[in-house]
Enzyme design. Structure first.
Site, short mmCIF file in Angstrom:
data_model
loop_
_atom_site.label_atom_id
_atom_site.label_comp_id
_atom_site.label_asym_id
_atom_site.label_seq_id
_atom_site.Cartn_x
_atom_site.Cartn_y
_atom_site.Cartn_z
N GLY A 79 0.92 -1.45 -0.18
CA GLY A 79 -0.02 0.53 0.11
C GLY A 79 1.00 1.17 -0.15
N GLY A 80 0.57 2.56 -0.25
CA GLY A 80 0.70 3.37 -0.38
C GLY A 80 1.30 3.92 -1.85
N THR A 83 8.04 6.30 -1.49
CA THR A 83 8.96 6.02 -0.44
C THR A 83 10.30 5.85 -0.33
OG1 THR A 83 9.03 5.56 2.27
CG2 THR A 83 8.95 3.46 0.70
N ALA A 145 7.75 4.72 8.68
CA ALA A 145 6.45 4.87 7.05
C ALA A 145 5.79 3.41 7.13
CB ALA A 145 6.38 4.98 5.77
N ILE A 146 4.90 3.04 6.64
CA ILE A 146 4.53 2.08 6.75
C ILE A 146 3.41 1.82 5.46
CG2 ILE A 146 2.36 0.42 7.83
CD1 ILE A 146 3.10 1.51 10.53
N CYS A 176 4.30 9.84 0.41
CA CYS A 176 3.07 9.81 0.79
C CYS A 176 2.78 10.83 1.13
CB CYS A 176 2.45 8.93 1.53
SG CYS A 176 3.55 6.66 0.37
#
Length: 229
Positions: A79-80, A83, A145-146, A176
């Protein structure tokens, strides 16, 4: 309830493509009950990754410029958006089976945030969630970040925590939500050994996910960590 075990793997510096293969093999083994839930803690060389909600427009340099800086780019199924991964950043890939009693995507992401927030607290860093966003934040920017992927309730991908990260590499992307970023080094004013951070991540991961480590884990307390930093 059956006690769940957690296999912790710390392979060090791993090429991003090799890290994908590690995850794929572990995903198959966890899904089929061949090995217990697994947590990889590692570093990547300079890499930009594009998630399911992102595209190449989030990368601000062309291919030649990225190659000159030793940066590779990968499209992923996490997801996202876009990064950065690189040296001094602790990347965690939990490969865990959420079935039968943790089948909730939002809960899983919140639990990862909780692990990181508790670990930051051990180092005297005040961190928190921001409603509507993912990751772990501080008053000086986002520190972790995840981005996850879940298939048949087995998880892949995970989190990236800026420990001693060169934050200038984030200037190569539109991150993001366009948030500012920070690192533990920037917040504390000095570098932190990655192994100390890994130990606290493992300790809090077992707490939050109610697992038992499959092997010895460093028993540093919060007081020990604060004394060391």
């Amino acid at each position: 309830m059956r006690e769940r075990k957690l296999l912790v793997q710390r392979p060090g510096l791993v090429d991003y493509e090799a890290g994908l293969l590690l995850q794929k093999d572990a995903e198959h083994a966890v899904k089929n009950g061949i090995q217990p839930d697994t947590l990889f803690l590692l570093e990547h060389p300079h890499t930009l990754t594009i998630g399911r909600r992102g595209d190449s427009s989030g990368v601000l340099l062309d291919e030649a410029e990225l190659r000159a800086r030793g940066v590779t780019v990968f499209e992923t199924n996490r997801g996202g958006k876009v990064t950065y991964h690189g040296l001094g950043q602790l990347v965690g890939y939990p490969i865990i089976n959420l079935s039968p009693n943790r089948e909730d995507v939002h809960r899983y992401v919140r639990d990862l945030e909780e692990v990181l927030i508790r670990a930051m607290s051990d180092f005297g860093i005040d961190s928190f969630r921001i409603k509507g966003l993912t990751g772990v934040h501080t008053n000086r920017g986002k520190v972790a970040a995840i981005g996850v992927h879940i298939a048949r309730w087995v998880t892949t991908h995970g989190f990236a925590l800026n420990v001693n990260t060169d934050l200038s590499y984030f200037d190569l992307i539109i991150a993001c939500e366009g948030e500012p970023v920070t690192s533990m080094e920037e917040l504390l004013g000095h570098q932190i050994h990655l192994s100390m951070v890994e130990d606290r991540i493992v300790a809090h991961f077992t707490e939050v996910f109610m697992t038992q480590p499959d092997g010895p884990v460093n028993s540093l307390t919060t007081a020990d960590v604060l004394a060391a930093v």
